[in-house]
Design an enzyme around this catalytic site. Structure first.
Site, PDB file in Angstrom:
ATOM      1  N   GLU A 163      35.157  47.612  34.225  1.00 36.05           N
ATOM      2  CA  GLU A 163      35.790  46.937  33.477  1.00 36.05           C
ATOM      3  C   GLU A 163      35.655  45.413  33.915  1.00 36.05           C
ATOM      4  OE1 GLU A 163      40.312  47.289  33.759  1.00 36.05           O
ATOM      5  OE2 GLU A 163      40.654  45.256  33.086  1.00 36.05           O
ATOM      6  N   ASP A 174      47.934  38.060  35.281  1.00 39.39           N
ATOM      7  CA  ASP A 174      47.461  38.166  36.654  1.00 39.39           C
ATOM      8  C   ASP A 174      48.181  37.566  37.723  1.00 39.39           C
ATOM      9  OD1 ASP A 174      44.978  39.836  35.888  1.00 39.39           O
ATOM     10  OD2 ASP A 174      44.726  38.203  34.477  1.00 39.39           O
TER      11      ASP A 174
END
Ligand code: PLP
Lengths: 262, 388
Positions: free
Chosen positions: A50, A61
């Site tokens: 990824e 995040d």
């Protein structure tokens, strides 16, 4: 060239052979040798890699990937540049791009889809493009042969989970917990429950992420699920100075842990 | 300015670009607001608070001395006289009642100037809710007094330390909190932005500004204004005002942005914080930092309905410089004895600049907040100027 079928088939073949899938993450543009990290991951036994495209406002995040994104952006990372570098490497495993939708929207959906495929990207994960909005992007992805991975949350109800699995391509991404990315002390209980629900809903590979930092997390998460994404724990190492070799070693350890008989 | 429907669209703008985890909460909020907004009991409870607690209706004041200077009839909608000193109280009372209705004991808010944070902390104190306010570290310095106010009211103020450390980063932190706490927390968003139903719901909660102003203007002058104007950060006080006049085609609507944060003036379509709208961004789509003297307008985006009002031509957007704002701040203080917040001083700055265009017209300006919070900052800037 990479396409939807190849990612799907690639992951299913490995899963059906009894292997647990390992998808390590790297923030694109984090350090001059980040592309070598991609290869190091693949060599160490990753089943896909990824690639995070850093965004100025990464609301899903936690502190580690926020910092990784900020550092990469300060070092001049940008979407066209990251795709350009990916075009030059042959990782040998499928690449999955993860980013926030604004970068893609800004480049233009059609252009991004075409350039991502040209850069050997097989799939995209866009955490702020839920079922309600994915329709504006999907036709361009389909046209280019790029898979769009849907994310499932512990709060997704059964009816929606079914719709979401039907719409997802390549694999389904199960979000382990309520919260942002970042390594945690323990694997959350909601992980097992969601993995079980996903496995009961779809035959697509089910890959869990968020908060997986250790071999024991990875093993616990794959008791039911087909695989895991490991991101913040690796980016912590990277921010602390780890190069491709060190990161490859960390992934090799995760690989060995997942492969150990249960 | 109607109901954007289940998809929350204003033309091409709006929507619900949020992580899967927040989808159920936004759907629940949409249902809760729809049912509450047509529930006479809810409306009566909210109206009671607006009247007896917030001090509504706010006055519509004819600024005669300043009108004479400009050469128009200038009416000020005195939202600065509301409890907590700005229009923000209209929205927070409504949302805090909704939080109670949904059984959520905790509210999260972001704040720029601190006005929405203070209003949220106030409503939370009044209703016995736990309150956490995220504020950019830079803004905590600029608006230290409001930080103290929020703490006095029992709220926890958490600094946003990432990025530009201003409003946009406070919103990022609030969203991160919400993703983790969504089962027990309501995100008390402070402007007409974010995912559906926020842009619509917050506008409806501020509609009272425009509805009052229209009737007050008719009572005072026997006619409608030619122009209504307001400053635009996220755009809530402006939409509150505009919603009372949008159906009157002869009334011109003007939103005023800071030159360094002009999302309509300089932005291009983008997607951040849950909706599609105009957004200041670099050539790669990274969100840029706004630059404005006023913490409350220091935001690179704008509510999606404003983007639509601009695209459709129903409203027009102007931008003013920090220097023009400082001048307007002092002009209103001296000619009318009203110290405005720096945010509505933007709208006044445009009126002062556009005096030829506005000659002889009736101009209704939303004075969205009072200037107490800004006097220390302005004193410092003016000191520096006279020293230099
Ligand atoms: C007095 C005042 N006016 C205006 C604003 C800007 O918000 P909006 O554009 O949503 O009205 C603020 C924000 O803090 C404010 O305090």
């Amino acid at each position: 060239m990479a396409d939807v079928v190849s990612l799907d088939a690639h992951l299913r073949t490995r899963r059906d052979a009894g292997r647990k899938l390992l998808v390590p993450y790297i923030t694109g543009g984090l350090g001059h040798d980040w592309a070598e990290v991609v290869r190091a991951y693949a060599d160490a036994g990753a089943d896909a890699v990824e690639i995070g495209i850093p965004f100025s406002d990464p609301v899903m995040d936690g502190p580690t990937i926020q910092q990784a994104s900020e550092v990469a952006l300060d070092q001049g990372a940008n979407l066209p540049g990251i795709l350009e570098e990916l075009r030059g490497i042959d990782a040998g495993v499928p690449l999955v791009a993860m980013t926030y939708v604004n970068l893609v929207f800004h480049m233009g959906y059609a252009r991004f889809a075409a350039e991502a495929v040209a850069a050997n990207v097989s799939a995209v994960i866009l955490p702020d493009l839920p079922l309600e909005e994915v329709g504006e992007w999907e036709p361009y992805a389909v046209e280019a042969g790029l898979a769009t991975v849907q994310l499932a949350s512990p709060l997704t109800d059964d009816a929606r989970l079914a719709r979401l699995c039907a719409r997802s391509q390549g694999f389904v991404y199960g979000v382990n917990l309520l919260g942002v990315t970042g390594a945690r002390q323990d694997l959350s209980e909601s992980s097992t429950v969601l993995a079980g629900r996903l496995k009961a809903t779809t035959d697509l590979p089910v890959i869990m992420g968020f908060g997986i930092g250790t071999v024991s997390h990875a093993r616990a998460a794959t008791a039911q699920a087909d695989g895991v994404v490991v991101a913040s724990a690796l980016m912590r190492l990277r921010l602390d100075g780890a190069g491709p070799e060190d990161l490859g070693a960390a992934v090799a350890e995760l690989r060995a842990g997942l492969d150990e008989p249960r | 300015m109607g109901d954007p429907g289940a998809t929350g669209r204003f033309g091409d703008f709006g929507g619900r670009y949020i992580p899967e985890t927040l989808i159920p909460a936004c759907a629940e909020l949409d249902r809760a607001f729809r049912s509450a907004w047509v529930d006479p009991l809810f409306r009566a409870e909210l109206d009671g608070l607006l009247t007896n607690y917030a001090g509504r209706p706010s006055l519509l004041y004819e600024a005669k001395r300043l009108s004479a200077v400009i050469g128009c009839t200038l009416l000020l909608k005195r939202e600065d006289l509301n409890h907590t000193g700005s229009h923000k109280i209209n929205n927070v009372l409504g949302q805090a009642l909704l939080a109670q209705r949904m059984g959520k004991p905790r509210v999260i808010a972001e704040t720029g100037a601190g006005q929405h944070g203070v209003a949220s902390a106030t409503a939370a104190a009044l209703m016995g809710l736990e309150c956490v306010v995220y504020m950019g570290e830079v803004d905590m310095e600029r608006q230290a007094l409001n930080v103290f106010r929020m703490r006095l009211l029992g709220a926890e103020v958490r600094p946003a330390l990432s990025g530009s450390r201003t409003l946009k980063d406070a919103i990022n932190e609030a969203m991160r909190d919400w993703v983790a706490s969504v089962e027990t927390s309501h995100y008390l968003l402070g402007s007409v932005m974010g995912p559906h139903p926020y842009p619509w719901m917050v506008r409806e909660l501020h509609r009272v500004i425009g509805d009052e102003a229209r009737e007050q203007c008719r009572a005072l002058l026997g006619r409608d204004p030619d122009v209504v104007t307001a400053c635009v950060g996220g755009g809530s006080n402006a939409l509150g005002l505009f919603s009372g006049f949008a159906e009157l085609p002869a009334v011109e609507m003007v939103g005023v942005e800071p030159d360094g944060g002009a999302a309509v003036g300089r932005g291009v379509p983008g997607i951040v914080h849950g909706s599609k709208s105009y957004l200041l961004q670099d050539e790669y789509g990274q969100v840029m930092e706004a630059q404005s003297i006023s913490a409350g307008l220091d935001y690179p985006g704008i509510g999606p309905e404003h983007a639509h009002l601009d695209a459709s031509g129903r409203a027009r957007y102007e931008k003013v410089t920090d220097a023009e704002v400082l001048n307007a701040f002092q002009v209103l203080s001296r000619t009318e004895g009203i110290i405005p917040a720096l945010e509505p001083a933007h709208a006044l700055a445009w009126v002062l600049r556009a005096k030829e265009e506005l000659a002889g017209k009736v101009v209704l300006l939303n004075l969205s907040g009072r200037g107490d919070k800004d006097v220390a900052q302005v004193a410092e800037i003016l000191d520096r100027k006279s020293d230099g």
